[in-house]
Design a protein around this motif. Structure first.
Motif, PDB file in Angstrom:
ATOM      1  N   THR A   1       0.865  -1.173   0.000  1.00  0.00           N
ATOM      2  CA  THR A   1       0.000   0.000   0.000  1.00  0.00           C
ATOM      3  C   THR A   1       0.903   1.225   0.000  1.00  0.00           C
ATOM      4  O   THR A   1       2.114   1.109  -0.137  1.00  0.00           O
ATOM      5  N   THR A   2       0.325   2.369   0.168  1.00  0.00           N
ATOM      6  CA  THR A   2       1.139   3.585   0.162  1.00  0.00           C
ATOM      7  C   THR A   2       2.206   3.564   1.243  1.00  0.00           C
ATOM      8  O   THR A   2       3.363   3.941   1.003  1.00  0.00           O
ATOM      9  N   ARG A   3       1.844   3.072   2.428  1.00  0.00           N
ATOM     10  CA  ARG A   3       2.785   3.109   3.552  1.00  0.00           C
ATOM     11  C   ARG A   3       3.136   1.750   4.133  1.00  0.00           C
ATOM     12  O   ARG A   3       4.068   1.649   4.951  1.00  0.00           O
TER      13      ARG A   3
ATOM     14  N   ARG B   1       5.766  -1.059   8.309  1.00  0.00           N
ATOM     15  CA  ARG B   1       5.958   0.158   7.520  1.00  0.00           C
ATOM     16  C   ARG B   1       7.020  -0.093   6.463  1.00  0.00           C
ATOM     17  O   ARG B   1       8.115  -0.587   6.757  1.00  0.00           O
TER      18      ARG B   1
ATOM     19  N   GLY C   1      -4.991   6.256   9.672  1.00  0.00           N
ATOM     20  CA  GLY C   1      -5.526   5.696   8.444  1.00  0.00           C
ATOM     21  C   GLY C   1      -4.896   4.392   8.013  1.00  0.00           C
ATOM     22  O   GLY C   1      -5.187   3.885   6.919  1.00  0.00           O
ATOM     23  N   LEU C   2      -4.040   3.808   8.859  1.00  0.00           N
ATOM     24  CA  LEU C   2      -3.348   2.584   8.477  1.00  0.00           C
ATOM     25  C   LEU C   2      -4.276   1.369   8.485  1.00  0.00           C
ATOM     26  O   LEU C   2      -4.115   0.446   7.673  1.00  0.00           O
TER      27      LEU C   2
ATOM     28  N   SER D   1      -7.464   1.339   7.693  1.00  0.00           N
ATOM     29  CA  SER D   1      -8.224   1.395   6.443  1.00  0.00           C
ATOM     30  C   SER D   1      -7.346   1.026   5.253  1.00  0.00           C
ATOM     31  O   SER D   1      -7.778   0.317   4.328  1.00  0.00           O
ATOM     32  N   GLU D   2      -6.118   1.499   5.279  1.00  0.00           N
ATOM     33  CA  GLU D   2      -5.194   1.245   4.172  1.00  0.00           C
ATOM     34  C   GLU D   2      -4.918  -0.245   4.011  1.00  0.00           C
ATOM     35  O   GLU D   2      -4.981  -0.799   2.910  1.00  0.00           O
ATOM     36  N   GLY D   3      -4.612  -0.905   5.131  1.00  0.00           N
ATOM     37  CA  GLY D   3      -4.330  -2.332   5.066  1.00  0.00           C
ATOM     38  C   GLY D   3      -5.567  -3.164   4.787  1.00  0.00           C
ATOM     39  O   GLY D   3      -5.522  -4.123   4.017  1.00  0.00           O
TER      40      GLY D   3
ATOM     41  N   ALA E   1      -6.580  -3.146   1.183  1.00  0.00           N
ATOM     42  CA  ALA E   1      -5.707  -4.006   0.374  1.00  0.00           C
ATOM     43  C   ALA E   1      -6.185  -5.455   0.428  1.00  0.00           C
ATOM     44  O   ALA E   1      -6.179  -6.168  -0.588  1.00  0.00           O
TER      45      ALA E   1
ATOM     46  N   ILE F   1     -13.864   1.565   3.930  1.00  0.00           N
ATOM     47  CA  ILE F   1     -13.370   0.666   2.888  1.00  0.00           C
ATOM     48  C   ILE F   1     -14.507   0.071   2.060  1.00  0.00           C
ATOM     49  O   ILE F   1     -14.274  -0.813   1.226  1.00  0.00           O
TER      50      ILE F   1
END
Length: 215
Positions: free
Chosen positions: A44-46, A105, A139-140, A142-144, A147, A179
């Motif tokens: 993901t982005t991070r 990360r 926001g991690l 939601s990010e994960g 994915a 999500i």
């Protein structure tokens, strides 16, 4: 943040990710084992989400020692793996389970938490996740989670992805909504050892393949 899953951002729910129910259905267990070989490293982005390994176990244990992380799972008690019973309603991964990704990360390899997408039946998977408290609010989750939703529909070939949490766990509910999952129902908790807030029940959210945007 922690989830039920069973597994999900902190919920007390049924033993989903635990695999207790899965052991009662050998067909689903076989699917889980077969699908494990299809797990991919997700970027993901991070974050970098990698299939968990025994080397992640120490980080998993540290995560479970934080009472705030465990608040919506067992009422906020640090987990003692030496004494925890086999019927605990939350997952305590050891790094050998299928369908669990360790999140770190990308920039520095720092442990963030873990995510899970577990097959519950043919075409249905349940999403779960648990993050370190210091990584909340960024926001991690939601990010994960997004994915894994995308992986579930693209590679896992699921028709529906669901998630559950305590009704009072507003943080987890926001992640589910962010999500793309929609509220489906509330189920009143009637199991042993209720924890504060369980009287409000557990909420279920879901997303079907036909409603998935593939973002």
């Amino acid at each position: 943040m922690t989830v039920g899953l069973l597994c999900l951002l902190g919920e007390r729910a049924t033993p989903i990710c635990l695999g207790l129910e899965l052991r009662k259905n050998q067909g689903i267990v076989a699917k889980a084992r077969e699908g494990c070989s299809k797990m991919a490293v997700l970027q993901t982005t991070r974050l970098t989400l990698s299939p968990c390994t025994p080397n992640d176990c120490a980080d998993f244990i540290d995560l479970e020692r934080d009472p705030e992380v465990m608040r919506f799972l067992n009422g906020g008690h640090a987990v003692d793996r030496e004494t925890i019973g086999p019927d605990a309603t939350f997952l305590t991964p050891r790094g050998t389970e299928p369908y669990i990704w360790t999140a770190r990360r990308t920039a520095n390899g720092a442990f963030v938490g873990w995510f899970c997408l577990w097959p519950e039946s043919e075409g249905l998977a349940e999403l779960g996740y648990r993050l370190r408290r210091m990584d909340w609010g960024q926001g991690l989750a939601s990010e994960g989670a997004l994915a894994l939703v995308n992986w579930g529909f693209e590679s896992g070939q699921y028709d529906k992805i669901a998630a559950t949490t305590m009704a009072i766990n507003l943080g987890s509910r926001r992640v589910m909504e962010k999500i793309g999952l929609s509220y489906a129902r509330t189920v009143m908790y009637d199991g042993p050892d209720p924890i504060p807030g369980s009287e409000n029940g557990e909420v279920w959210y879901a997303l079907t393949r036909s409603d998935w945007k593939g973002v």
